[in-house]
Design a protein around this motif. Structure first.
Motif, mmCIF file in Angstrom:
data_model
loop_
_atom_site.group_PDB
_atom_site.id
_atom_site.type_symbol
_atom_site.label_atom_id
_atom_site.label_comp_id
_atom_site.label_asym_id
_atom_site.label_seq_id
_atom_site.Cartn_x
_atom_site.Cartn_y
_atom_site.Cartn_z
ATOM 1 N N GLY A 1 0.794 -1.234 0.000
ATOM 2 C CA GLY A 1 0.000 0.000 0.000
ATOM 3 C C GLY A 1 0.822 1.276 0.000
ATOM 4 N N PHE A 2 2.012 1.244 0.600
ATOM 5 C CA PHE A 2 2.761 2.486 0.783
ATOM 6 C C PHE A 2 4.160 2.490 0.180
ATOM 7 C CE2 PHE A 2 -0.408 2.435 4.139
ATOM 8 C CZ PHE A 2 -0.995 3.676 3.950
ATOM 9 N N ASP A 3 4.862 1.363 0.204
ATOM 10 C CA ASP A 3 6.248 1.349 -0.260
ATOM 11 C C ASP A 3 6.400 0.896 -1.704
ATOM 12 O OD1 ASP A 3 7.175 2.261 2.177
ATOM 13 O OD2 ASP A 3 7.452 0.247 2.966
ATOM 14 N N ALA A 4 5.544 0.016 -2.156
ATOM 15 C CA ALA A 4 5.667 -0.537 -3.508
ATOM 16 C C ALA A 4 4.873 0.325 -4.484
ATOM 17 C CB ALA A 4 5.169 -1.984 -3.523
ATOM 18 N N THR A 5 5.229 1.589 -4.568
ATOM 19 C CA THR A 5 4.428 2.553 -5.320
ATOM 20 C C THR A 5 4.472 2.355 -6.843
ATOM 21 O OG1 THR A 5 6.281 4.100 -5.289
ATOM 22 C CG2 THR A 5 4.646 4.307 -3.541
ATOM 23 N N PHE A 6 5.458 1.653 -7.342
ATOM 24 C CA PHE A 6 5.556 1.441 -8.787
ATOM 25 C C PHE A 6 5.265 -0.018 -9.145
ATOM 26 C CE2 PHE A 6 7.851 1.739 -12.971
ATOM 27 C CZ PHE A 6 7.095 2.778 -13.479
ATOM 28 N N THR A 7 4.675 -0.727 -8.208
ATOM 29 C CA THR A 7 4.340 -2.138 -8.415
ATOM 30 C C THR A 7 2.933 -2.244 -8.965
ATOM 31 O OG1 THR A 7 5.750 -2.758 -6.581
ATOM 32 C CG2 THR A 7 4.125 -4.372 -7.264
ATOM 33 N N ASN A 8 2.782 -3.077 -9.991
ATOM 34 C CA ASN A 8 1.477 -3.233 -10.616
ATOM 35 C C ASN A 8 1.322 -4.674 -11.084
ATOM 36 O OD1 ASN A 8 -0.905 -2.948 -11.960
ATOM 37 N ND2 ASN A 8 -0.153 -1.496 -13.473
ATOM 38 N N GLY A 9 0.278 -5.333 -10.653
ATOM 39 C CA GLY A 9 -0.019 -6.678 -11.134
ATOM 40 C C GLY A 9 0.904 -7.758 -10.602
ATOM 41 N N ALA A 10 1.496 -7.548 -9.451
ATOM 42 C CA ALA A 10 2.407 -8.542 -8.884
ATOM 43 C C ALA A 10 1.701 -9.333 -7.790
ATOM 44 C CB ALA A 10 3.630 -7.853 -8.303
ATOM 45 N N GLU A 11 2.108 -10.574 -7.630
ATOM 46 C CA GLU A 11 1.627 -11.396 -6.536
ATOM 47 C C GLU A 11 2.736 -11.484 -5.501
ATOM 48 O OE1 GLU A 11 0.332 -15.180 -7.967
ATOM 49 O OE2 GLU A 11 -1.047 -14.298 -9.392
ATOM 50 N N LEU A 12 2.400 -11.250 -4.267
ATOM 51 C CA LEU A 12 3.376 -11.284 -3.188
ATOM 52 C C LEU A 12 3.049 -12.458 -2.274
ATOM 53 C CD1 LEU A 12 5.753 -9.927 -1.708
ATOM 54 C CD2 LEU A 12 4.059 -8.612 -0.439
ATOM 55 N N PRO A 13 3.774 -13.569 -2.410
ATOM 56 C CA PRO A 13 3.506 -14.704 -1.517
ATOM 57 C C PRO A 13 3.985 -14.391 -0.101
ATOM 58 C CG PRO A 13 4.926 -15.359 -3.361
ATOM 59 C CD PRO A 13 4.778 -13.871 -3.407
ATOM 60 N N VAL A 14 3.088 -14.529 0.844
ATOM 61 C CA VAL A 14 3.413 -14.379 2.260
ATOM 62 C C VAL A 14 3.011 -15.701 2.895
ATOM 63 C CG1 VAL A 14 3.095 -12.968 4.340
ATOM 64 C CG2 VAL A 14 2.868 -11.920 2.086
ATOM 65 N N ASP A 15 3.816 -16.732 2.589
ATOM 66 C CA ASP A 15 3.396 -18.100 2.917
ATOM 67 C C ASP A 15 4.509 -18.961 3.500
ATOM 68 O OD1 ASP A 15 4.983 -18.573 0.699
ATOM 69 O OD2 ASP A 15 3.389 -19.380 -0.538
ATOM 70 N N GLY A 16 5.558 -18.354 3.984
ATOM 71 C CA GLY A 16 6.653 -19.114 4.587
ATOM 72 C C GLY A 16 7.386 -20.013 3.606
ATOM 73 N N GLY A 17 7.265 -19.750 2.325
ATOM 74 C CA GLY A 17 7.945 -20.541 1.302
ATOM 75 C C GLY A 17 7.113 -21.665 0.721
ATOM 76 N N TRP A 18 5.851 -21.794 1.153
ATOM 77 C CA TRP A 18 4.981 -22.887 0.715
ATOM 78 C C TRP A 18 4.843 -22.932 -0.806
ATOM 79 C CZ3 TRP A 18 -0.531 -23.717 3.156
ATOM 80 C CH2 TRP A 18 -0.996 -24.976 2.805
ATOM 81 N N SER A 19 4.654 -21.797 -1.443
ATOM 82 C CA SER A 19 4.440 -21.774 -2.894
ATOM 83 C C SER A 19 5.717 -22.038 -3.688
ATOM 84 C CB SER A 19 3.836 -20.427 -3.318
ATOM 85 O OG SER A 19 4.718 -19.370 -3.009
ATOM 86 N N GLN A 20 6.846 -22.059 -3.008
ATOM 87 C CA GLN A 20 8.116 -22.289 -3.701
ATOM 88 C C GLN A 20 8.480 -23.764 -3.825
ATOM 89 O OE1 GLN A 20 9.639 -19.569 -5.082
ATOM 90 N NE2 GLN A 20 7.764 -18.610 -4.339
ATOM 91 N N LEU A 21 7.687 -24.617 -3.183
ATOM 92 C CA LEU A 21 7.992 -26.053 -3.243
ATOM 93 C C LEU A 21 7.597 -26.657 -4.553
ATOM 94 C CD1 LEU A 21 6.945 -27.123 0.339
ATOM 95 C CD2 LEU A 21 9.216 -26.674 -0.500
#
Length: 70
Positions: free
Chosen positions: A50-70
């Motif tokens: 919301g505040f720091d990624a001001t030039f980010t558009n259409g990205a997915e940010l996994p906050v899953d402890g690495g689960w999606s990387q397996l």
């Protein structure tokens, strides 16, 4: 993209404490960090987007402890 987050929902979904603990252990075992995430960790990701990624558009940010990387 949150992974398993400790919100108390397991205890509501599985009133049997043993079943809830078994489900928690199973889910935690599948996460490379071997734990559930916290609501604070999700909030930090939301604040980042919301505040720091001001030039980010259409990205997915996994906050899953690495689960999606397996």
């Amino acid at each position: 993209m949150p992974g398993p987050i400790d919100t108390g929902i397991l205890e509501k979904a599985f009133p049997d404490k043993d079943a809830a603990a078994q489900m928690r252990g199973h889910a935690s075992g599948m996460v490379p960090m071997k734990r559930f995430g916290t609501s604070e960790e999700i909030a930090k990701a939301v604040l980042f987007l919301g505040f720091d990624a001001t030039f980010t558009n259409g990205a997915e940010l996994p906050v899953d402890g690495g689960w999606s990387q397996l």
